[in-house]
Design a protein around this motif. Structure first.
Motif, mmCIF file in Angstrom:
data_model
loop_
_atom_site.group_PDB
_atom_site.id
_atom_site.type_symbol
_atom_site.label_atom_id
_atom_site.label_comp_id
_atom_site.label_asym_id
_atom_site.label_seq_id
_atom_site.Cartn_x
_atom_site.Cartn_y
_atom_site.Cartn_z
ATOM 1 N N ALA A 39 13.945 9.837 4.985
ATOM 2 C CA ALA A 39 14.338 10.859 4.019
ATOM 3 C C ALA A 39 13.134 11.449 3.297
ATOM 4 O O ALA A 39 13.036 12.671 3.107
ATOM 5 C CB ALA A 39 15.328 10.272 3.010
ATOM 6 N N THR A 40 12.197 10.604 2.887
ATOM 7 C CA THR A 40 11.031 11.114 2.159
ATOM 8 C C THR A 40 10.112 11.909 3.081
ATOM 9 O O THR A 40 9.519 12.911 2.660
ATOM 10 C CB THR A 40 10.256 9.964 1.491
ATOM 11 N N ALA A 41 10.014 11.500 4.347
ATOM 12 C CA ALA A 41 9.213 12.266 5.304
ATOM 13 C C ALA A 41 9.827 13.641 5.539
ATOM 14 O O ALA A 41 9.112 14.658 5.615
ATOM 15 C CB ALA A 41 9.086 11.500 6.624
ATOM 16 N N ALA A 42 11.161 13.679 5.663
ATOM 17 C CA ALA A 42 11.855 14.959 5.857
ATOM 18 C C ALA A 42 11.674 15.855 4.641
ATOM 19 O O ALA A 42 11.438 17.062 4.770
ATOM 20 C CB ALA A 42 13.333 14.716 6.128
ATOM 21 N N ALA A 43 11.768 15.272 3.451
ATOM 22 C CA ALA A 43 11.606 16.059 2.227
ATOM 23 C C ALA A 43 10.197 16.640 2.144
ATOM 24 O O ALA A 43 10.011 17.810 1.785
ATOM 25 C CB ALA A 43 11.897 15.190 1.008
ATOM 26 N N GLU A 44 9.203 15.838 2.476
ATOM 27 C CA GLU A 44 7.817 16.297 2.419
ATOM 28 C C GLU A 44 7.575 17.410 3.432
ATOM 29 O O GLU A 44 6.920 18.417 3.143
ATOM 30 C CB GLU A 44 6.870 15.123 2.688
ATOM 31 N N ARG A 45 8.094 17.236 4.612
ATOM 32 C CA ARG A 45 7.890 18.225 5.677
ATOM 33 C C ARG A 45 8.574 19.559 5.374
ATOM 34 O O ARG A 45 8.011 20.637 5.594
ATOM 35 C CB ARG A 45 8.431 17.650 6.986
ATOM 36 N N LEU A 46 9.797 19.492 4.854
ATOM 37 C CA LEU A 46 10.613 20.702 4.703
ATOM 38 C C LEU A 46 10.504 21.348 3.327
ATOM 39 O O LEU A 46 10.947 22.487 3.143
ATOM 40 C CB LEU A 46 12.089 20.361 4.987
ATOM 41 N N ARG A 47 9.912 20.640 2.360
ATOM 42 C CA ARG A 47 9.891 21.141 0.977
ATOM 43 C C ARG A 47 9.346 22.566 0.846
ATOM 44 O O ARG A 47 9.967 23.392 0.163
ATOM 45 C CB ARG A 47 9.108 20.177 0.082
ATOM 46 N N PRO A 48 8.203 22.914 1.435
ATOM 47 C CA PRO A 48 7.679 24.269 1.229
ATOM 48 C C PRO A 48 8.676 25.366 1.605
ATOM 49 O O PRO A 48 8.832 26.349 0.875
ATOM 50 C CB PRO A 48 6.431 24.301 2.121
ATOM 51 N N GLU A 49 9.347 25.199 2.745
ATOM 52 C CA GLU A 49 10.310 26.211 3.166
ATOM 53 C C GLU A 49 11.570 26.185 2.303
ATOM 54 O O GLU A 49 12.130 27.232 1.972
ATOM 55 C CB GLU A 49 10.672 26.000 4.634
ATOM 56 N N LEU A 50 12.011 24.983 1.927
ATOM 57 C CA LEU A 50 13.233 24.873 1.135
ATOM 58 C C LEU A 50 13.054 25.495 -0.245
ATOM 59 O O LEU A 50 13.986 26.110 -0.786
ATOM 60 C CB LEU A 50 13.646 23.403 1.010
ATOM 61 N N LEU A 51 11.885 25.347 -0.825
ATOM 62 C CA LEU A 51 11.643 25.893 -2.154
ATOM 63 C C LEU A 51 11.667 27.420 -2.155
ATOM 64 O O LEU A 51 11.815 28.039 -3.218
ATOM 65 C CB LEU A 51 10.300 25.401 -2.700
ATOM 66 N N GLN A 52 11.563 28.003 -0.986
ATOM 67 C CA GLN A 52 11.625 29.461 -0.878
ATOM 68 C C GLN A 52 13.023 29.968 -0.587
ATOM 69 O O GLN A 52 13.243 31.178 -0.463
ATOM 70 C CB GLN A 52 10.672 29.944 0.223
ATOM 71 N N ARG A 53 13.983 29.056 -0.478
ATOM 72 C CA ARG A 53 15.344 29.450 -0.080
ATOM 73 C C ARG A 53 16.338 29.432 -1.236
ATOM 74 O O ARG A 53 17.548 29.313 -1.025
ATOM 75 C CB ARG A 53 15.824 28.547 1.061
ATOM 76 N N GLY A 54 15.836 29.517 -2.452
ATOM 77 C CA GLY A 54 16.711 29.634 -3.606
ATOM 78 C C GLY A 54 17.531 28.389 -3.878
ATOM 79 O O GLY A 54 17.133 27.263 -3.549
ATOM 80 N N SER A 55 18.716 28.576 -4.446
ATOM 81 C CA SER A 55 19.548 27.444 -4.869
ATOM 82 C C SER A 55 20.019 26.599 -3.688
ATOM 83 O O SER A 55 20.173 25.384 -3.817
ATOM 84 C CB SER A 55 20.754 27.936 -5.664
ATOM 85 N N LEU A 56 20.243 27.234 -2.537
ATOM 86 C CA LEU A 56 20.674 26.466 -1.365
ATOM 87 C C LEU A 56 19.571 25.512 -0.917
ATOM 88 O O LEU A 56 19.827 24.330 -0.631
ATOM 89 C CB LEU A 56 21.060 27.406 -0.226
ATOM 90 N N GLY A 57 18.331 26.015 -0.856
ATOM 91 C CA GLY A 57 17.216 25.151 -0.481
ATOM 92 C C GLY A 57 17.014 24.025 -1.473
ATOM 93 O O GLY A 57 16.771 22.867 -1.092
ATOM 94 N N LEU A 58 17.111 24.338 -2.764
ATOM 95 C CA LEU A 58 16.976 23.312 -3.797
ATOM 96 C C LEU A 58 18.097 22.281 -3.702
ATOM 97 O O LEU A 58 17.881 21.087 -3.941
ATOM 98 C CB LEU A 58 16.988 23.959 -5.177
ATOM 99 N N SER A 59 19.293 22.739 -3.341
ATOM 100 C CA SER A 59 20.444 21.823 -3.262
ATOM 101 C C SER A 59 20.281 20.798 -2.157
ATOM 102 O O SER A 59 20.493 19.593 -2.370
ATOM 103 C CB SER A 59 21.736 22.622 -3.052
ATOM 104 N N VAL A 60 19.891 21.242 -0.952
ATOM 105 C CA VAL A 60 19.750 20.270 0.142
ATOM 106 C C VAL A 60 18.530 19.386 -0.079
ATOM 107 O O VAL A 60 18.542 18.194 0.283
ATOM 108 C CB VAL A 60 19.692 20.972 1.516
ATOM 109 N N LEU A 61 17.482 19.930 -0.697
ATOM 110 C CA LEU A 61 16.308 19.106 -1.004
ATOM 111 C C LEU A 61 16.650 18.058 -2.055
ATOM 112 O O LEU A 61 16.281 16.874 -1.927
ATOM 113 C CB LEU A 61 15.163 19.987 -1.494
ATOM 114 N N GLY A 62 17.385 18.471 -3.075
ATOM 115 C CA GLY A 62 17.803 17.520 -4.101
ATOM 116 C C GLY A 62 18.691 16.427 -3.546
ATOM 117 O O GLY A 62 18.539 15.242 -3.884
#
Length: 411
Positions: free
Chosen positions: A222-245
């Motif tokens: 989970a932490t590896a996935a979060a680290e890998r995907l965080r930059p793109e997710l942070l650019q996707r608004g509330s949906l990106g923040l929701s799945v990252l959270g």
């Protein structure tokens, strides 16, 4: 009357009486098609009382038992086996389809999945045993037959369908099935090329791995996935923040399970849990209001629910009860029934850990009213009911036997 649950009860008792659908149709002076539609919950109108009374008479049971038999709320083992069989089909396993029929349009897949996920969030888990196999087959065929952007979208729907399979398997207490579905969801998500879907699949697999006794691996994944995907997710608004959270919340529960299982330095492992929860809180604050994008229910309220669950996992029942008490009622009531009932089950576990066993019974009864399957069918909740019977519950003692009976526990 819930047509689907009523139909399940009719089918259950017809099979118990060793009657075929045709034989039961003859007893009812109806067609076999009528029985099929009744048992499948597809009758356009609910059966009236006189019809229900005649059905009970023909099946040799009381009307009350036909209308509310808690054991039939839970999925039959044959239905769970049907999901396993669907995952083992050649076309579903290989992703290849030689059929000549046109693939289901992506929009139709989305509607079918929306209906099933809405049922899950309403606390209806048993019915998924009959819905998921068809969803898996249709989504796999669509991913195999569509091209271009439609194929990418079909892979996203396949991944989300496998996520639902994993979530249902957790509710059914089948962690092995959950891991299998979760791993397949991650593979399909990568084929979708959508970081939102990738993060969503990763959080579900982490949940399955934790349930299957692989908590340390779940944290790492989970932490590896979060680290890998965080930059793109942070650019996707509330949906990106929701799945990252949500990915971080699942990691926090996995970390709590790691700490609970550690015989050498559990306190050191436990200290990593608040950091993950705090990160999720930061993203929830950025999202603002509680939402339910991609069925995450993510926001400050759901993050608080996970904090309760983490305390329970760490056997810190008093802390869990305190956090649960601080959750605003209006915000909690805005969450799906499954989330609210899950919190109540966690709170009951915390109350039991804190020696508040009378309160635990009351909390379980409240959860049962909200979402019966969360209490009567989930193995973890049934174990709690059995523990409370053994421990004793003081003035709540008189209400516990009936609850245990509804759970299908032996007397």
């Amino acid at each position: 009357m819930d047509r689907i649950q009523f139909g399940r009860r009719v089918a259950h008792w017809r099979n118990r009486r060793r009657l075929s659908q045709q034989e039961f149709a003859s007893l009812m002076r109806r067609s076999r098609r009528w029985v099929e539609e009744l048992e499948g919950g597809r009758r356009q109108a609910d059966p009236n009382l006189s019809v229900a009374t005649e059905i009970a008479l023909r099946l040799g049971i009381t009307l009350d038992r036909l209308l509310c038999d808690p054991v039939v709320l839970c999925p039959a083992e044959s239905e769970i086996d049907a999901v396993r069989a669907a995952l083992a089909r050649h076309d579903v396993l290989t992703g290849r389809c030689d059929c000549s029929t046109e693939p289901m349009p992506v929009a139709d897949l989305q509607r079918s999945l929306w209906f099933a996920r809405t049922g899950f969030q309403a606390g209806h888990f048993a019915m998924l045993g009959t819905q998921i196999p068809r969803l898996l087959i249709d989504a796999t065929r669509a991913a195999a037959r569509h091209e271009g952007d439609d194929q990418l979208a079909a892979f996203a729907q396949l991944s989300l369908t496998l996520e639902l399979t994993e979530a249902a398997a957790i509710k059914w207490g089948s962690s092995e099935l959950a891991v299998t579905a979760g791993q397949r969801a991650v593979v399909a998500a990568e084929r979708s090329e959508d970081p939102i879907i990738m993060a969503s699949a990763a959080r579900q697999l982490a949940d399955a791995m934790t349930a299957h006794g692989q908590a340390a691996a779940a944290v790492a994944f989970a932490t590896a996935a979060a680290e890998r995907l965080r930059p793109e997710l942070l650019q996707r608004g509330s949906l990106g923040l929701s799945v990252l959270g949500m990915l971080l919340l699942k990691a926090s529960l996995a970390q709590a399970a790691v700490a609970e299982a550690d015989d050498h330095s559990p306190d050191a492992e436990a200290r990593a849990v608040p950091a993950l929860l705090d990160q999720a809180d930061e993203y929830a604050a950025r999202v603002g209001a509680d939402g339910n994008e991609l069925w995450t229910s993510f926001g400050t309220t759901n993050a608080a629910l996970y904090r309760v669950a983490a305390h329970v996992q760490l056997s810190a029942g008093a802390d869990a009860v305190e956090v649960a008490a601080g959750i605003e009622t209006d915000a909690l009531n805005a969450l799906p029934r499954e989330r609210r009932a899950h919190l109540l089950a966690d709170r009951a576990l915390g109350e039991t850990q804190a020696g508040m066993r009378k309160e635990a019974v009351e909390t379980l009864l409240e959860a049962e009213k909200l979402a019966p399957e969360e209490v009567l069918c989930r193995p973890r909740t049934k174990r709690l009911v059995e523990d409370l019977r053994l421990l004793g519950t003081g003035s709540a003692e008189g209400r516990l036997p009936a609850l245990a009976d509804r759970c299908g526990l032996p007397g």
